[in-house]
Design a protein around this motif. Structure first.
Motif, PDB file in Angstrom:
ATOM      1  N   ASN A  54      10.403  -6.084  27.641  1.00 24.72           N
ATOM      2  CA  ASN A  54      10.196  -5.483  26.319  1.00 24.72           C
ATOM      3  C   ASN A  54      11.139  -4.310  26.057  1.00 24.72           C
ATOM      4  O   ASN A  54      10.748  -3.331  25.420  1.00 24.72           O
ATOM      5  N   GLN A  55      12.366  -4.409  26.493  1.00 29.98           N
ATOM      6  CA  GLN A  55      13.319  -3.305  26.335  1.00 29.98           C
ATOM      7  C   GLN A  55      13.581  -2.960  24.874  1.00 29.98           C
ATOM      8  O   GLN A  55      13.884  -1.818  24.547  1.00 29.98           O
ATOM      9  N   ASN A  56      13.482  -3.930  24.005  1.00 29.09           N
ATOM     10  CA  ASN A  56      13.813  -3.719  22.593  1.00 29.09           C
ATOM     11  C   ASN A  56      12.672  -3.081  21.805  1.00 29.09           C
ATOM     12  O   ASN A  56      12.875  -2.668  20.668  1.00 29.09           O
ATOM     13  N   LYS A  57      11.502  -3.027  22.383  1.00 33.65           N
ATOM     14  CA  LYS A  57      10.344  -2.494  21.663  1.00 33.65           C
ATOM     15  C   LYS A  57      10.450  -0.981  21.547  1.00 33.65           C
ATOM     16  O   LYS A  57      11.074  -0.305  22.355  1.00 33.65           O
ATOM     17  N   SER A  60       9.056   1.131  24.610  1.00 36.49           N
ATOM     18  CA  SER A  60       9.598   0.906  25.950  1.00 36.49           C
ATOM     19  C   SER A  60      10.009   2.208  26.642  1.00 36.49           C
ATOM     20  O   SER A  60       9.868   2.339  27.860  1.00 36.49           O
TER      21      SER A  60
END
Length: 144
Positions: A54-57, A60
């Motif tokens: 979930n790096q783009n959330k 994060s």
């Protein structure tokens, strides 16, 4: 019935049993440290996997801060048990070197003046937690 301490005879068996009690305490400290390492690997590994997925959330970065806090918590907890284990080992050495008549049979660990921060910087703990700690610091700095 008069139970004065001077009437009681201390035997080698008493000393051996006292040493065994201390050994059991040392074993418990080692087991606790091992369990903490196991839990930290599981928890941190799982949270890092969640972060990678979930790096783009938006949340994060907060997850990285949580992981960083958990590393510090596990590291400190493990250092506490290592210090306590060392104190019990010091007690064990003192009992071994003391005559059976002079042993007070205390299970209170000996304070050896070792600070928790010094224990946390022991090679085994630095290898276990320091690498993750530095990696997370780097990631938190880069991603900010």
């Amino acid at each position: 019935m008069d139970n004065k301490k001077s009437d009681l005879k201390t035997t080698e068996e008493d000393k051996r049993l006292h040493l065994q009690f201390i050994e059991n305490a040392i074993d418990r400290m080692g087991s606790n440290s091992f369990l903490i390492k196991g839990w930290s690997i599981t928890a941190l590994g799982g949270l890092i996997a969640v972060y990678i997925a979930n790096q783009n959330k938006q949340w994060s970065y907060q997850l990285l801060i949580l992981i960083f806090a958990l590393v510090v918590m596990f590291w400190g907890h493990d250092a506490y048990y290592l210090r306590l284990e060392r104190q019990y080992r010091k007690l064990y050495e003192r009992v071994v070197d003391t005559d059976k008549e002079k042993i007070d049979y205390s299970m209170k660990p000996l304070i050896n003046g070792e600070k928790i921060l010094c224990v946390a910087l022991a090679p085994i703990l630095v290898f276990s937690y320091g690498i993750v700690f530095v990696s997370l610091l780097f990631m938190l700095y880069i991603l900010k």
